[in-house]
Design a protein around this motif. Sequence first.
Motif, PDB file in Angstrom:
ATOM      1  N   ILE A 110       0.845  -1.207   0.000  1.00 46.37           N
ATOM      2  CA  ILE A 110       0.000   0.000   0.000  1.00 46.37           C
ATOM      3  C   ILE A 110       0.877   1.252   0.000  1.00 46.37           C
ATOM      4  O   ILE A 110       0.606   2.236  -0.717  1.00 46.37           O
ATOM      5  CB  ILE A 110      -0.954  -0.002   1.209  1.00 46.37           C
ATOM      6  N   PHE A 111       1.935   1.207   0.790  1.00 44.81           N
ATOM      7  CA  PHE A 111       2.829   2.362   0.871  1.00 44.81           C
ATOM      8  C   PHE A 111       3.503   2.633  -0.477  1.00 44.81           C
ATOM      9  O   PHE A 111       3.588   3.775  -0.930  1.00 44.81           O
ATOM     10  CB  PHE A 111       3.874   2.119   1.957  1.00 44.81           C
ATOM     11  N   ILE A 112       3.964   1.563  -1.135  1.00 42.73           N
ATOM     12  CA  ILE A 112       4.603   1.719  -2.440  1.00 42.73           C
ATOM     13  C   ILE A 112       3.615   2.266  -3.467  1.00 42.73           C
ATOM     14  O   ILE A 112       3.941   3.145  -4.278  1.00 42.73           O
ATOM     15  CB  ILE A 112       5.186   0.373  -2.913  1.00 42.73           C
ATOM     16  N   PHE A 113       2.377   1.722  -3.439  1.00 38.70           N
ATOM     17  CA  PHE A 113       1.354   2.206  -4.361  1.00 38.70           C
ATOM     18  C   PHE A 113       1.067   3.690  -4.134  1.00 38.70           C
ATOM     19  O   PHE A 113       0.915   4.471  -5.078  1.00 38.70           O
ATOM     20  CB  PHE A 113       0.076   1.381  -4.167  1.00 38.70           C
TER      21      PHE A 113
ATOM     22  N   LEU B  70       3.911   5.760  -5.629  1.00 40.14           N
ATOM     23  CA  LEU B  70       3.815   5.803  -7.089  1.00 40.14           C
ATOM     24  C   LEU B  70       2.722   6.764  -7.544  1.00 40.14           C
ATOM     25  O   LEU B  70       2.889   7.499  -8.528  1.00 40.14           O
ATOM     26  CB  LEU B  70       3.550   4.400  -7.645  1.00 40.14           C
ATOM     27  N   MET B  71       1.581   6.763  -6.852  1.00 41.48           N
ATOM     28  CA  MET B  71       0.491   7.666  -7.218  1.00 41.48           C
ATOM     29  C   MET B  71       0.903   9.127  -7.018  1.00 41.48           C
ATOM     30  O   MET B  71       0.580  10.009  -7.835  1.00 41.48           O
ATOM     31  CB  MET B  71      -0.755   7.361  -6.372  1.00 41.48           C
ATOM     32  N   CYS B  72       1.648   9.412  -5.946  1.00 37.50           N
ATOM     33  CA  CYS B  72       2.106  10.781  -5.717  1.00 37.50           C
ATOM     34  C   CYS B  72       3.056  11.236  -6.812  1.00 37.50           C
ATOM     35  O   CYS B  72       2.967  12.358  -7.319  1.00 37.50           O
ATOM     36  CB  CYS B  72       2.798  10.878  -4.358  1.00 37.50           C
ATOM     37  N   LEU B  73       3.967  10.344  -7.198  1.00 36.99           N
ATOM     38  CA  LEU B  73       4.895  10.673  -8.268  1.00 36.99           C
ATOM     39  C   LEU B  73       4.177  10.892  -9.584  1.00 36.99           C
ATOM     40  O   LEU B  73       4.510  11.796 -10.373  1.00 36.99           O
ATOM     41  CB  LEU B  73       5.944   9.565  -8.423  1.00 36.99           C
ATOM     42  N   PHE B  74       3.167  10.048  -9.861  1.00 37.18           N
ATOM     43  CA  PHE B  74       2.403  10.184 -11.100  1.00 37.18           C
ATOM     44  C   PHE B  74       1.664  11.515 -11.139  1.00 37.18           C
ATOM     45  O   PHE B  74       1.650  12.228 -12.156  1.00 37.18           O
ATOM     46  CB  PHE B  74       1.416   9.027 -11.232  1.00 37.18           C
ATOM     47  N   ASN B  75       1.010  11.872 -10.001  1.00 40.49           N
ATOM     48  CA  ASN B  75       0.276  13.143  -9.953  1.00 40.49           C
ATOM     49  C   ASN B  75       1.218  14.342 -10.096  1.00 40.49           C
ATOM     50  O   ASN B  75       0.895  15.339 -10.742  1.00 40.49           O
ATOM     51  CB  ASN B  75      -0.495  13.260  -8.636  1.00 40.49           C
TER      52      ASN B  75
END
Length: 472
Positions: free
Chosen positions: A18-21, A24-29
């Motif tokens: 969950i932490f990795i996901f 990744l979402m923060c980096l994508f945004n």
Amino acid sequence: MMPMEEYIVYFLILTVDIFIFYILMCLFNRYAYKLAAVQERAGQSHSLPGKQHINFNGAHKIGQRQCSQPQKRLIGFSNGQKGRHCQYCSQQKQLINPQGAHKKTKSAYHTLANKITFSKYEMKQYTMIAENTVRKLITQMKKEILSGDLIIDSDFIRAGSSFEGLKVKPDIEFDFLIPLSPPELYRFHFSSKTHGIPAMFCLVPILELQARSIYQKPVDFKKKFCSDWHLQSLAVRRWFQSLADRAVRSLPEISLEVRFSEKGPARTMKIRKSGIPEISVDLVPAIYVCGIYLVAKTYGGITECQHPLKDKLWRMSFSVQEKKILENISSHLPINACHQKTLQIVKHLKQSTPPLQWSANLSSYHLKTVWLHMLQKKSLYDWQHEKLDQRVLELIDNLVRNLRSKILPHFFIGNKHLLLRGKDVPKHVLQYENECNLFSDMHPSTLKQVCMQLEHLKYNLDNTVGKLCASI
């Protein structure tokens, strides 16, 4: 049932996933935000994925979802046109965004100004060559002076657009005033009150200080240079040109690089060195009388042939005062101000325009005079870097108004609002009661044709600047 240790392991693994996901979402945004900002500036933000904030006239912001079916509304343009526009996006269909077009036009003005301006390195190199050559020539000219001649009594004076930061490519030109004084027993005076003297011109009466003693050799100064006790501008020009020719013949180190021609009051020197373009230097003989320099420019007005004093007239030169005023104003303007680029662009328009009435009949001094009046009247804020296109348009518009009224007041003579009045310009020269109209010698029909052509240029200015920018 699984042992407690396995539950703990599974829980830890799930937490890490969950932490990795989340990372990744923060980096994508974050990437989406940057991409949205870049494409928004490029005017292509309509199809960006992810969350973004698009400002439409400072009013709207939207969230994650892009408007795949944009709502349509009508918007108005300054030219009366209407078109369909997305309520939330900045992309417009069928019609070009006028704000984006304006930004492109403004950038074209700055690009053109940069292309037509000499770099500091170039100007320093050319200035050094010109000054070294002139210094050698003036030194030799002093040696060639004969008894009864005028005296070159000081170093040259730098004048003109190259020393004011106003020079426009491609020509490399320099102006130097060469100060002259009379022999020991004589003095120059200033007279502009005689009836029939054109504006900007004057006479130079000669005063003999004392009678020559019987032990002094006769001096033929009056015979060479004077008529009816007035200094003759034409005689001084011819003497100066002959003196320069003799000096060059005596300097083998520069004689192969220099050739002379006559241009108005100046002796024009062309310097040719291998590896650099030709350098043109105007050597202007001048005398200093009552706080102002006078140059040996023969009167060239519409009544020249009939003017009885034409060979005795001397023209007032305000080059020194103009340079001081520009230095003073420039020291108070914002960083990277657009005042110099404004005049440079209009001068380039004059050079690049086909030989029409306006480019042929308006001199660079006409353009500079209108520009000086603008510098005096406008606030410092109006010359900010981003206002270049506005100032260029205003300069042309002011010139059109002067043409319509058939009056272009001289910046110094008769200028009662001159800020530096009495400081750098003598009061007797300003002639407060007599304004000087620089259009007085131009025929009314010529003024009308020039005005019409400049109005056409004004209405097509953006397009003309864009074409010139692309052609260089």
